[in-house]
Enzyme design. Structure first.
Site: not given
Ligand code: IVH
Length: 704
Positions: A123, A125, A127, A233, A321, A426, A429, A444, A450
């Protein structure tokens, strides 16, 4: 009822009033926390508590033993009561590698002397944080955190606010301790953090922290407002067994009204356990809550009892894990961010996933070659696999750095996925975005035209190592950049802000949302204080490509004054004396020199720099005078015992003279200072031909 003013109460009336208030507040608490059916508004509740406190302060001798002032919400203000667990709350043995799962199974069978197969449940785990719920005759009587496994905290009132936790059970054993995990979903976590930052409260780093912080609130009303969930659980004390197997026991908990994890399955042995592990891992990103592995448990509860426990973990369970700090998720889109130097950086927008305990939604994709599956020399990376929107990608995080996209799963690629086309203009711009020969970055060419470059430069300008203006951070810079009345488009505009505000008879800054008289005045004062600025900070603040904090320091110490620096870089065209001098500075290379010269010779940039300099008084920086020390620039290693000074002092002296001190000898080491007892480092130095001297020779070299 018309309440009598506190000042007019007699002592007898006050006593009676305190008793009435204690009862009313207790009833309100019960209605709120226990019955989940509040009877009064928060304002009315607060008014009761205030009146109670006012009476207590007038008649301190009348304060009741059960005074509501000593309680926060439903809980005792001093902290949580302690609960000794009748059955210890254990942790789990961890495994990371697949082989460890087979080893676990071997150990279990050897312990039991079992030649045949053992069945296990597998099942997710979860956290979150574990919680033990005690039910007596079907009623929830106590909830406790794990604590040290022996003694936890009493969080009963808080647990009652969690809707996944039933208050009543029908058909349960007389004594039943249900154990499981309190957690927060990704969606609820994101919404909570949005609310927290909107109200100026601290945000949480990850759902686990948010869940823990929410459950462990002294004021259970706060817990109630936090969307916590619970998966059951396991169990502690029981007056009767729940079932004969783990799986049936979980099934029993489900029918009693608990949430149990739907990904719980029965496995015939290690192969099936690993299969389920992979299945859960593949679903990790879409579960909507954090998991950090898979838990395997021997299914037969009689075998669990025979296997028993080690000091703090059961022999019958294993936590497999997930590899740390790596996760697979879906690439929802690729955005292009334009940085301070015009670099177009592709950013992966990801389906949120937790990587090493932090929810990641964005990750860097480095540059267009990286997306295409090439490195900077044009060689294939990731086996030449490109990255496309809609792909499943592997995200990783190393330390606190920006998460990166590491890999792509071609088996999950949709037929409709197209190769990503990197923009050649860009996005901010519209200027052409060019790639220079040998540069992996497309930039750019708009410069200060810009808006993205301009605003990023401003953010850099006010950042910590630069002007570091209090009250003017990235957020405020963005606001002023767009402001129609007090625009700040270039650094010079920051220093005219106060004057422009003063000249505007209408709509002053102090009347704006988010500002008041005091905060506006404070901001102007903070800006004023930075009108006098050391040369190194100014050079760094200009945000010229390749000129970081260290380089700015070198330049400032070399030229000392703004005037000298400015004249030098203005005239330093390749071939000139100024160019040669600039390049002679230790730590300044041709690339940096060219970048400086480009910035000072570009018309628009130059105008912005001049306008800024006109606003400032630049403090000269003293040359350190160590540039010509005999050890400046050398990499030095100390080894063995030093007799004239401590190792720390020797290191500080060397560094003050411009040397770098390293911990181990390599081909790059210039000098080894070896005291008595020098071992392998001296041998390494000999092998590599590194110059070696003893402490006295060293002291002589540096002049005592
Ligand atoms: S069983 C005696 N099952 O993991 C074993 N624990 O690292 C009781 N956890 O303290 C625990 N999901 O907080 C079990 N499906 C799960 C779990 C789980 C998360 C937590 C639990 C435990 C910790 C150990």
């Amino acid at each position: 009822m018309v309440e009598k003013a506190v000042e007019t109460l007699t002592e007898a009336e006050a006593r009676q009033e305190l008793s009435r208030l204690a009862a009313a507040i207790a009833a309100a608490n019960t209605a709120y926390h226990t019955l989940d059916a509040p009877e009064m508004s928060d304002a009315d509740y607060d008014a009761l508590k205030r009146r109670n406190a006012a009476i207590e302060s007038r008649f301190p001798g009348l304060k009741r033993a059960d005074s509501p002032s000593d309680q926060v919400g439903g809980a005792v203000a001093e902290g949580f009561g302690k609960v000794a667990h009748r059955v210890r709350m254990l942790s789990l043995e961890n495994a990371f590698a697949a082989e460890e799962v087979a080893e676990f199974d071997d150990r279990v069978r050897r312990f039991l002397g079992f030649p045949g197969a053992v069945q296990y449940t597998a099942e997710p785990k979860i956290d979150g944080l574990s919680l033990s719920l005690r039910y007596e005759r079907g009623r929830l009587v106590q909830a406790a955190t794990r604590g040290d496994g022996e003694v936890g905290e009493n969080v009963t009132e808080n647990a009652r606010t969690i809707s996944d936790i039933p208050q009543q059970l029908a058909g349960a054993p007389d004594v039943l301790e249900v154990r499981g995990e309190v957690y927060m979903s990704h969606a609820d976590f994101a919404a909570l953090n949005t609310r927290q930052s909107a109200s100026g409260d601290k945000t949480f780093a990850n759902p686990r922290n948010a869940a823990a912080g929410s459950l462990r609130q002294l004021d259970a009303r706060i817990t109630a407002a936090r969307p916590l969930r619970f998966f059951a659980y396991s169990w502690g004390e029981l007056s009767q067994p729940l079932a004969a197997t783990q799986l049936d026991a979980i099934q029993r908990l489900t029918s009693l009204g608990f949430q149990t994890n739907p990904l719980t399955v029965l496995c015939a042995g290690p192969q099936e356990m690993l299969d389920h592990y992979r299945l859960i891992e593949a679903q990790r990103a879409t579960l909507g809550y954090d998991i950090d592995g898979v838990v395997y448990k021997v299914n037969d509860l009689a075998l669990q009892a025979r296997l028993g426990f080690r000091s703090s973990t059961p022999r019958w369970a294993l936590a497999h894990k997930f590899p740390a700090e790596l996760a697979w998720t879906e690439l929802l889109g690729i955005d292009i961010q334009v940085g301070r130097t015009g670099a177009l950086s592709p950013v992966a927008r990801l389906r949120p996933v937790t990587v090493g305990g932090v929810v990641v939604q964005n990750a860097t994709l480095h540059n267009e070659d990286y997306i295409a599956g090439r490195d900077s020399r044009g060689e294939a990376i990731r086996g030449g696999k490109d990255i496309r929107v809609g792909d499943w990608v592997q995200v990783y995080r190393a330390g606190d750095v920006i998460p990166k996209v590491a890999d792509v799963d071609l088996s999950r690629r949709k037929d409709t996925a197209h190769p990503y086309v990197f923009p050649t203009e860009c996005p901010e711009c519209g200027s052409p975005a060019h790639r220079e020969e040998g540069d992996s970055v497309r930039r750019c060419t708009g410069g200060l035209i810009c808006p993205a470059q301009a605003v990023e430069r401003l953010k850099h300008f006010v950042s910590r190592g630069a002007f570091d203006i209090e009250g003017l951070g990235a957020k405020q810079v963005e606001m002023f950049f767009k402001d129609p009345l007090l625009p700040v488009k270039t650094p010079a505009d920051i220093f005219t802000l106060a004057a422009r505000d003063a000249a505007n008879p209408l709509q002053k800054l102090k009347n704006r949302e988010g500002f008041g008289e005091v905060s506006a005045a404070k901001l102007f004062a903070a800006i004023e204080a930075r009108r006098i600025i050391p040369l190194d900070r100014l050079i760094f603040a200009l945000g010229i490509r390749h000129v970081g904090e260290v380089a700015a320091g070198l330049l400032a110490r070399h030229y000392s004054t703004w005037e000298a620096f400015e004249v030098a870089v203005t005239h330093a065209t390749p071939g000139s004396a100024e160019w040669a001098e600039l390049n002679s500075i230790n730590g300044v290379g041709e690339v940096m020199a060219q970048s400086l010269v480009d910035a000072f010779q570009n018309e628009a940039e130059r105008a912005a720099i001049d306008a800024l300099a006109a606003q400032l008084t630049v403090q000269p920086v003293q040359a350190r005078g160590v540039v010509d020390s005999p050890v400046a620039g050398l990499i030095i290693v100390f080894t063995g015992t030093l007799e004239k000074m401590t190792r720390a002092e020797a290191k500080a002296r060397a560094e003050a003279l411009g040397a770098k001190v390293a911990g181990s000898v390599s081909a790059k080491t210039d000098l080894l200072v070896a005291g008595p007892g020098a071992g392998s480092k001296a041998k390494d130095a000999e092998r590599l031909g590194v110059r070696t001297m003893d402490e006295d020779a060293w002291l002589e070299l540096i002049g005592g």
